[in-house]
Scaffold this motif. Structure first.
Motif, short mmCIF file in Angstrom:
data_model
loop_
_atom_site.label_atom_id
_atom_site.label_comp_id
_atom_site.label_asym_id
_atom_site.label_seq_id
_atom_site.Cartn_x
_atom_site.Cartn_y
_atom_site.Cartn_z
N TRP A 187 0.82 -1.21 0.00
CA TRP A 187 0.00 0.00 0.00
C TRP A 187 0.86 1.26 0.00
CZ3 TRP A 187 -4.42 -0.65 -1.79
CH2 TRP A 187 -5.48 0.24 -1.57
N CYS A 188 0.22 2.39 -0.07
CA CYS A 188 0.83 3.73 0.04
C CYS A 188 1.89 3.97 -1.05
CB CYS A 188 1.38 3.96 1.44
SG CYS A 188 0.07 4.04 2.69
N PRO A 228 7.07 8.70 -9.46
CA PRO A 228 8.47 8.81 -9.01
C PRO A 228 8.57 9.30 -7.57
CG PRO A 228 7.91 10.72 -10.32
CD PRO A 228 6.69 9.81 -10.35
N THR A 229 8.10 8.50 -6.65
CA THR A 229 8.10 8.90 -5.24
C THR A 229 9.13 8.10 -4.46
OG1 THR A 229 6.74 9.07 -3.24
CG2 THR A 229 6.28 7.23 -4.71
N VAL A 230 9.63 8.70 -3.40
CA VAL A 230 10.45 7.94 -2.46
C VAL A 230 9.51 7.13 -1.57
CG1 VAL A 230 12.33 9.61 -2.44
CG2 VAL A 230 10.45 9.85 -0.81
N VAL A 231 10.07 6.15 -0.88
CA VAL A 231 9.25 5.31 -0.01
C VAL A 231 9.75 5.42 1.42
CG1 VAL A 231 8.57 3.70 -1.81
CG2 VAL A 231 10.70 3.32 -0.56
N PHE A 232 8.86 5.10 2.34
CA PHE A 232 9.18 5.22 3.76
C PHE A 232 9.00 3.85 4.40
CE2 PHE A 232 7.39 9.13 2.02
CZ PHE A 232 8.45 10.00 2.23
N SER A 233 8.19 3.75 5.44
CA SER A 233 7.87 2.43 5.98
C SER A 233 7.09 1.64 4.92
CB SER A 233 7.03 2.57 7.25
OG SER A 233 7.77 3.23 8.27
N LEU A 234 7.10 0.33 5.08
CA LEU A 234 6.35 -0.53 4.17
C LEU A 234 4.95 -0.75 4.75
CD1 LEU A 234 6.20 -2.41 1.69
CD2 LEU A 234 7.07 -4.24 3.17
N TYR A 235 3.94 -0.25 4.05
CA TYR A 235 2.55 -0.40 4.49
C TYR A 235 1.93 -1.59 3.76
CZ TYR A 235 2.99 4.24 6.56
OH TYR A 235 3.39 5.32 7.32
N ILE A 236 1.28 -2.46 4.52
CA ILE A 236 0.68 -3.67 3.96
C ILE A 236 -0.75 -3.82 4.47
CG2 ILE A 236 0.86 -6.18 3.77
CD1 ILE A 236 3.82 -5.96 4.34
N PRO A 290 9.28 -4.37 -10.84
CA PRO A 290 9.96 -3.21 -10.26
C PRO A 290 9.02 -2.29 -9.51
CG PRO A 290 10.69 -3.59 -12.50
CD PRO A 290 9.54 -4.51 -12.26
N SER A 291 9.52 -1.72 -8.45
CA SER A 291 8.78 -0.78 -7.62
C SER A 291 9.51 0.56 -7.65
CB SER A 291 8.68 -1.36 -6.22
OG SER A 291 7.77 -0.65 -5.44
N PRO A 292 9.19 1.49 -6.78
CA PRO A 292 9.80 2.82 -6.88
C PRO A 292 11.31 2.79 -6.72
CG PRO A 292 7.95 2.82 -5.37
CD PRO A 292 8.23 1.40 -5.70
N SER A 293 11.92 3.86 -7.19
CA SER A 293 13.35 4.00 -7.01
C SER A 293 13.64 4.37 -5.57
CB SER A 293 13.88 5.10 -7.94
OG SER A 293 13.26 6.33 -7.63
N LYS A 294 14.91 4.35 -5.22
CA LYS A 294 15.37 4.75 -3.89
C LYS A 294 14.80 3.86 -2.79
CE LYS A 294 15.89 9.56 -5.36
NZ LYS A 294 15.56 10.97 -5.10
N ILE A 295 14.62 2.59 -3.07
CA ILE A 295 14.11 1.67 -2.06
C ILE A 295 15.25 1.24 -1.15
CG2 ILE A 295 13.18 -0.64 -1.70
CD1 ILE A 295 11.56 -0.32 -4.18
N PRO A 296 15.07 1.32 0.16
CA PRO A 296 16.11 0.83 1.05
C PRO A 296 16.37 -0.65 0.79
CG PRO A 296 14.46 2.10 2.25
CD PRO A 296 13.93 1.88 0.87
N VAL A 297 17.64 -1.06 0.91
CA VAL A 297 18.00 -2.44 0.59
C VAL A 297 17.47 -3.40 1.64
CG1 VAL A 297 19.94 -4.01 0.27
CG2 VAL A 297 20.04 -1.70 -0.68
N TYR A 303 -0.86 12.05 -7.02
CA TYR A 303 0.27 11.41 -7.71
C TYR A 303 -0.23 10.52 -8.84
CZ TYR A 303 3.98 12.66 -4.35
OH TYR A 303 4.91 13.32 -3.59
N LEU A 304 -1.24 9.72 -8.55
CA LEU A 304 -1.77 8.80 -9.57
C LEU A 304 -2.36 9.57 -10.74
CD1 LEU A 304 -3.41 6.20 -7.17
CD2 LEU A 304 -1.43 5.80 -8.64
#
Length: 285
Positions: free
Chosen positions: A25-26, A36-44, A106-113, A171-172
């Protein structure tokens, strides 16, 4: 070795292996569709946050204080569980579970490893219904838009949560070509189609006046008191159509240069160029 995407989405694989439906989600979800958004916590989203949390805890995840959870700049006050991944003490980094499978698309760029803080949300509170056959960890685009619109229009608008919801929807509409098509309304719930038409009509979507207006329209559609149209508001209503307001504001702001100042500055530049050319000719002579 787990790949970057599989690592971030590790909780989804764990839940799937335990027969628990889940959907991302999110920001991760809108990023999947090209935002082209950055991501934060993973929402599920999951059917039951308690069952899902227990499965992750059994795999070494840690239940954290929910008071620390943010949704945008607002505290997330609705039902959820907040978990952090298991820690590999030898490297002081999140540990990887064995047997990770190939990643989803593939998902957004800048995903934490590494695996990241995971927020479990009850799907029912987010107006999302799991399909009988789940083919991806990501929601279908129409269902994503429907659920976000419904959640936004249900929001009490008393904290900042509505703002992040509005941003995700914007964004969408701003980046996903399919959503920009008028015909995309045919894939949405009937009660959300006017929201779609109004978003394409030039209304200032995402503002409080817009949200309150669309809530009334949605409720009227549910009750059969409204007919779909290209635009549900008077285009002279400046609380919904703000272009004229913004134009007046821009016109009232002083220009950094008056016409006279611009011409004088331009003349000084031309004279300086001629002087430099004259100096170069003199030095060459």
């Amino acid at each position: 070795m787990a790949t970057e995407h599989a690592t971030r989405f590790q909780p989804c694989y764990i839940l799937r292996d335990s027969k628990i439906p889940c959907v991302i989600w999110c920001e991760d979800a809108v990023g999947y569709y090209g935002v082209p958004t950055v991501v934060f916590s993973l929402y599920i989203l999951v059917p039951d946050i308690d069952n899902a949390a227990n499965v992750l805890i059994e795999r070494g995840w840690h239940l954290e204080d929910r008071a620390q959870t943010k949704f945008g700049n607002a505290q997330l006050g609705s039902a959820h569980h907040r978990l952090t991944p298991p820690i590999d003490e030898t490297q002081n980094r999140p540990a990887l579970s064995p047997g990770m499978e190939p990643p989803p698309p593939p998902s957004p760029s800048k995903i934490p490893v590494e695996p990241t803080t995971t927020i479990l949300l009850p799907a029912s509170e987010w107006n999302y219904t799991f399909p009988s056959i789940i083919q991806s960890f990501f929601p279908p685009l129409p269902e994503l838009v429907d659920a976000l619109i419904d959640r936004l229009l249900d929001d009490p608008l008393t904290d900042g949560m509505w703002n992040r919801l509005a941003v995700l929807i914007a964004y969408l509409y701003g980046y996903v070509p399919a959503v920009k098509e008028k015909s995309f309304a045919d894939q949405l719930k009937y009660e959300h189609r006017q929201y779609h038409y109004d978003s394409l009509s030039g209304m200032a979507s995402g503002t409080l006046p817009f949200i309150r207006h669309e809530r009334k329209i949605r409720d009227a559609l549910r009750e059969g008191r409204f007919q779909l149209c290209d635009c549900s508001a008077d285009r002279e209503d400046e609380s919904l159509f703000t272009d004229k307001v913004l134009a007046r504001i821009r016109a009232s702001m002083p220009s950094p240069f008056s016409p006279e100042e611009y011409e004088a500055d331009k003349k000084r530049e031309e004279e300086e160029e001629r002087r430099q050319w004259a100096d170069e000719d003199f030095s060459e002579g």
